[in-house]
Structure formats: structure tokens, C-alpha cells
Design a protein around this motif. Structure first.
Motif, short mmCIF file in Angstrom:
data_model
loop_
_atom_site.label_atom_id
_atom_site.label_comp_id
_atom_site.label_asym_id
_atom_site.label_seq_id
_atom_site.Cartn_x
_atom_site.Cartn_y
_atom_site.Cartn_z
N LEU A 9 -35.07 -32.26 12.76
CA LEU A 9 -35.06 -32.23 14.22
C LEU A 9 -34.26 -31.01 14.68
O LEU A 9 -33.04 -30.98 14.56
N VAL A 10 -34.96 -30.01 15.20
CA VAL A 10 -34.31 -28.76 15.63
C VAL A 10 -34.28 -28.76 17.16
O VAL A 10 -35.29 -28.50 17.82
N GLU A 11 -33.11 -29.07 17.72
CA GLU A 11 -32.97 -29.23 19.17
C GLU A 11 -31.52 -28.95 19.54
O GLU A 11 -30.61 -29.55 18.99
N ASP A 12 -31.30 -28.02 20.49
CA ASP A 12 -29.92 -27.64 20.82
C ASP A 12 -29.30 -28.51 21.91
O ASP A 12 -28.08 -28.49 22.09
N ASP A 13 -30.09 -29.29 22.63
CA ASP A 13 -29.54 -30.18 23.65
C ASP A 13 -28.93 -31.40 22.96
O ASP A 13 -29.64 -32.22 22.38
#
Length: 236
Positions: free
Chosen positions: A7-11
Motif C-alpha cells: 500500500l503506497v499512500e502518503d496520507d
């Protein structure tokens, strides 16, 4: 064996929400907040084929997720679902042409994401097993969806970390989960050597869930390997 999702997500808030929702469905989630984190996790997995699916945001703090999509497509047939606030039709078409399996525009519903994820996995030959959402054994009753735990009919309060550790064992009830797997899944891949965390929280769980924490019936130790939760009751 749980299917592994990168899961690549900065939030941070969305990342936590997705990680919890996917975890409840039985997936093993490896979270990354940047391209650098994602590449490190892929290296740690050995190759990009070490992941069964990638959920990929585009606007990351150290670059565009599109570059990671290109890297994945050079080395792997792993399904990639783009999750982005960018809704321009041209952007979607370009990324789908470049190898993305699907494109979800934020905000989206968890139900829709799970359905699209199952389709992407099915197209790669993976058949998702029904998620383990409940567990019952010898007076212990656990519901992962509602996050409720009861012992002999009475409600048991667990901290968030205690619950995540218990849930990880429940998802593979009857099977040994190694120390490294538990540490990576509950605390993060950077904590895989810190077994004192595991001993401390397992002790806390046993104190709350076992009649005799020194002689546990539910949370069992596999010496030198890891822990397992006992097989559920046949009628569970």
C-alpha cells in the motif's frame, strides 16, 4: 497464507484506514508513505513478485507513483491498482495503457476498492479465500469486524495494539505465525528484531484472555518460532 498487498499512500489517515480495512479482510498489508519506502519494501520482499498486489497513489512526497508503475511493469506481472485524486480522463487512459490494472479516483468506498481488488487478483489466477472475521474457542469469542472480544460472556477491553496482535493470529487460527511476521505486520517492517515488544504484548493478552496466563489454552507459544492461537471450536 495471506495475500500480500503493498500500500503506497502518503496520507497517514487514509493509509491507516485502508490498512485496517484490508487487514480485516485477511490481507497482509505492507504500508509505504513514499517511493523510497515502497522500493525498500520491494527489495526486502526479494523481488517485486514478493507482493501479490500494489495499491499505488500518484502524488508522493519524493516523486510520482507513475515511475514505480513503470519499474514494476519491467520486472513483474503483479496487479497494480492506482488510487489517486487525479480524475482527468487522459491521465487514467495513459496509466492503464502503461500497465495499471485499474484506476480508482479518491474519494472511493472501501467496498468498491475490495471488489476491484478481488477482480484484479482473480485475473492473475488468485482466488481470495473468505476472510476470517470471527473466532470462538473455549469461552473466548472474537469478532474482528466489530472489534469486540468476550471471555466467558464478559466484554474484554484491549488496546489497539493488543487487538491488532490478536487479530493477526486469528486470521491464521491454528497456524504458527513467526516472530518476524507478527512484528512486521503489527509494528512495521523496521521492528522485526524487537522481540521484546512481542513478549510484552503477548503477556498482556494472556493476562486478559487466559484463565491461567502461565498455562495458556488459547494463545500458544511455538518455542523459537512464534505464536499461534488454538484451532477454533468446530461449530464456530
Amino acid at each position: 497464507m495471506s495475500l500480500r498487498i503493498l500500500l503506497v499512500e502518503d496520507d497517514r489517515e487514509l493509509r491507516a484506514t485502508l490498512r485496517e480495512a484490508l487487514g480485516v479482510e485477511g490481507y497482509e498489508v505492507q504500508p509505504a508513505a513514499s517511493l523510497a519506502d515502497a522500493r525498500a519494501l520491494l527489495r526486502q520482499a526479494g523481488t517485486s513478485s514478493g507482493m501479490d498486489l500494489v495499491l499505488l497513489d500518484l502524488g508522493l512526497p519524493d516523486g510520482d507513483g507513475q515511475s514505480l508503475l513503470a519499474e514494476l511493469r519491467r520486472s513483474s506481472n503483479c496487479p497494480v491498482i492506482v488510487i489517486s485524486a487525479r480524475e482527468a480522463e487522459g491521465q487514467k487512459i495513459r496509466l492503464l495503457d502503461e500497465g495499471a490494472d485499474d484506476y480508482l479516483v479518491k474519494p472511493f468506498g472501501i467496498g468498491e476498492l475490495l471488489a476491484r481488488l478481488r477482480v484484479a487478483l482473480r485475473h492473475r489466477g488468485h482466488r481470495s479465500q473468505p476472510a476470517v472475521l470471527s473466532y470462538r474457542h473455549g469461552g473466548l469469542d472474537i469478532d474482528l469486524r466489530t472489534r469486540r472480544v468476550r471471555r466467558d460472556g464478559g466484554e474484554v477491553h484491549l488496546t489497539p495494539t493488543e487487538f491488532e496482535l490478536l487479530a493477526r493470529l486469528v486470521r491464521q487460527a491454528g497456524q504458527v505465525v513467526t516472530h518476524r511476521q507478527l512484528l512486521a505486520d503489527v509494528w512495521g517492517p523496521e521492528h522485526t528484531e524487537q522481540t521484546h515488544y512481542l513478549r510484552l504484548y503477548m503477556g498482556q493478552l494472556r493476562a486478559k484472555l487466559e484463565a491461567d496466563s502461565a498455562d495458556p489454552l488459547h494463545l500458544l507459544t511455538e518455542p523459537g518460532v512464534g505464536y499461534r492461537i488454538a484451532e477454533p471450536d468446530a461449530d464456530a
